[in-house]
Design a protein around this motif. Sequence first.
Motif, PDB file in Angstrom:
ATOM      1  N   SER A  71       0.828  -1.201   0.000  1.00 19.41           N
ATOM      2  CA  SER A  71       0.000   0.000   0.000  1.00 19.41           C
ATOM      3  C   SER A  71       0.868   1.258   0.000  1.00 19.41           C
ATOM      4  CB  SER A  71      -0.924   0.001   1.216  1.00 19.41           C
ATOM      5  OG  SER A  71      -1.755   1.122   1.198  1.00 19.41           O
ATOM      6  N   PHE A  72       1.970   1.247   0.740  1.00 13.40           N
ATOM      7  CA  PHE A  72       2.887   2.391   0.771  1.00 13.40           C
ATOM      8  C   PHE A  72       3.494   2.643  -0.609  1.00 13.40           C
ATOM      9  CE2 PHE A  72       7.266   3.954   1.185  1.00 13.40           C
ATOM     10  CZ  PHE A  72       6.996   5.207   1.699  1.00 13.40           C
ATOM     11  N   VAL A  73       3.958   1.583  -1.264  1.00 14.95           N
ATOM     12  CA  VAL A  73       4.531   1.721  -2.606  1.00 14.95           C
ATOM     13  C   VAL A  73       3.481   2.225  -3.586  1.00 14.95           C
ATOM     14  CG1 VAL A  73       5.532   0.433  -4.545  1.00 14.95           C
ATOM     15  CG2 VAL A  73       6.332  -0.005  -2.216  1.00 14.95           C
ATOM     16  N   ASN A  74       2.262   1.706  -3.473  1.00 18.60           N
ATOM     17  CA  ASN A  74       1.164   2.140  -4.326  1.00 18.60           C
ATOM     18  C   ASN A  74       0.880   3.637  -4.129  1.00 18.60           C
ATOM     19  OD1 ASN A  74      -1.123   1.579  -6.143  1.00 18.60           O
ATOM     20  ND2 ASN A  74      -2.348   2.043  -4.336  1.00 18.60           N
ATOM     21  N   GLY A 118       1.146   9.326  -5.955  1.00 10.42           N
ATOM     22  CA  GLY A 118       1.550  10.717  -5.800  1.00 10.42           C
ATOM     23  C   GLY A 118       2.475  11.183  -6.907  1.00 10.42           C
ATOM     24  N   VAL A 119       3.418  10.333  -7.296  1.00 18.26           N
ATOM     25  CA  VAL A 119       4.361  10.686  -8.363  1.00 18.26           C
ATOM     26  C   VAL A 119       3.620  10.870  -9.687  1.00 18.26           C
ATOM     27  CG1 VAL A 119       6.274   9.786  -9.746  1.00 18.26           C
ATOM     28  CG2 VAL A 119       6.380   9.653  -7.266  1.00 18.26           C
ATOM     29  N   LEU A 120       2.692   9.968  -9.993  1.00 22.16           N
ATOM     30  CA  LEU A 120       1.941  10.083 -11.247  1.00 22.16           C
ATOM     31  C   LEU A 120       1.094  11.350 -11.285  1.00 22.16           C
ATOM     32  CD1 LEU A 120       0.822   6.391 -11.843  1.00 22.16           C
ATOM     33  CD2 LEU A 120       2.494   7.694 -13.152  1.00 22.16           C
ATOM     34  N   GLY A 168       1.595  14.393 -13.850  1.00 23.23           N
ATOM     35  CA  GLY A 168       0.442  14.813 -14.632  1.00 23.23           C
ATOM     36  C   GLY A 168       0.153  16.295 -14.453  1.00 23.23           C
ATOM     37  N   SER A 169       0.274  16.789 -13.238  1.00 24.31           N
ATOM     38  CA  SER A 169       0.028  18.212 -12.966  1.00 24.31           C
ATOM     39  C   SER A 169       1.052  19.095 -13.654  1.00 24.31           C
ATOM     40  CB  SER A 169       0.062  18.468 -11.457  1.00 24.31           C
ATOM     41  OG  SER A 169      -0.943  17.740 -10.809  1.00 24.31           O
ATOM     42  N   ILE A 170       2.321  18.693 -13.581  1.00 26.43           N
ATOM     43  CA  ILE A 170       3.385  19.485 -14.221  1.00 26.43           C
ATOM     44  C   ILE A 170       3.196  19.477 -15.738  1.00 26.43           C
ATOM     45  CG2 ILE A 170       5.866  19.569 -14.679  1.00 26.43           C
ATOM     46  CD1 ILE A 170       6.235  18.512 -11.773  1.00 26.43           C
ATOM     47  N   LEU A 171       2.910  18.319 -16.303  1.00 23.50           N
ATOM     48  CA  LEU A 171       2.712  18.232 -17.750  1.00 23.50           C
ATOM     49  C   LEU A 171       1.484  19.012 -18.205  1.00 23.50           C
ATOM     50  CD1 LEU A 171       3.572  14.489 -18.468  1.00 23.50           C
ATOM     51  CD2 LEU A 171       4.967  16.512 -18.961  1.00 23.50           C
ATOM     52  N   LEU A 185      -5.047   9.483 -15.256  1.00 28.49           N
ATOM     53  CA  LEU A 185      -5.792   8.231 -15.366  1.00 28.49           C
ATOM     54  C   LEU A 185      -5.052   7.094 -14.651  1.00 28.49           C
ATOM     55  CD1 LEU A 185      -8.235   6.759 -16.532  1.00 28.49           C
ATOM     56  CD2 LEU A 185      -6.906   6.372 -18.608  1.00 28.49           C
ATOM     57  N   ALA A 186      -3.745   7.022 -14.838  1.00 26.71           N
ATOM     58  CA  ALA A 186      -2.949   5.989 -14.157  1.00 26.71           C
ATOM     59  C   ALA A 186      -3.023   6.173 -12.636  1.00 26.71           C
ATOM     60  CB  ALA A 186      -1.498   6.043 -14.629  1.00 26.71           C
ATOM     61  N   GLY A 187      -2.980   7.424 -12.171  1.00 25.89           N
ATOM     62  CA  GLY A 187      -3.129   7.690 -10.739  1.00 25.89           C
ATOM     63  C   GLY A 187      -4.488   7.266 -10.223  1.00 25.89           C
ATOM     64  N   SER A 188      -5.526   7.483 -11.014  1.00 27.22           N
ATOM     65  CA  SER A 188      -6.876   7.064 -10.621  1.00 27.22           C
ATOM     66  C   SER A 188      -6.969   5.550 -10.502  1.00 27.22           C
ATOM     67  CB  SER A 188      -7.898   7.569 -11.634  1.00 27.22           C
ATOM     68  OG  SER A 188      -7.899   8.966 -11.688  1.00 27.22           O
ATOM     69  N   ILE A 189      -6.321   4.849 -11.411  1.00 31.20           N
ATOM     70  CA  ILE A 189      -6.306   3.381 -11.345  1.00 31.20           C
ATOM     71  C   ILE A 189      -5.612   2.919 -10.071  1.00 31.20           C
ATOM     72  CG2 ILE A 189      -5.354   1.306 -12.447  1.00 31.20           C
ATOM     73  CD1 ILE A 189      -5.898   2.748 -15.155  1.00 31.20           C
TER      74      ILE A 189
END
Length: 91
Positions: free
Chosen positions: A33-36, A41-43, A47-50, A65-69
Amino acid sequence: MKIKNIVREQQEDVHIEIGSYKMVIEKRYQAVSFVNDLLLGVLYLIGSILFLTDVSQTVSISFFLAGSILMIIRAGLNLLKDLHINKISRK
């Protein structure tokens, strides 16, 4: 020299033995769960920067979308953890 991998499960701990070394992962669901959450957060950050740059919206939305998954996966991990605990406690 032989490397021998043995994985034994003892409740929520995973013991991995490689030769004379032993690694213990306690509370495996929390570790996953921690790694997830870290990946999530990184995704979202990427996404925000892009989204603020000249990059195609399709690329930045793909990161969201990947973060939502990963959020859905987090909920599934929490459910699996609770089901695992209930299964042990019924014995």
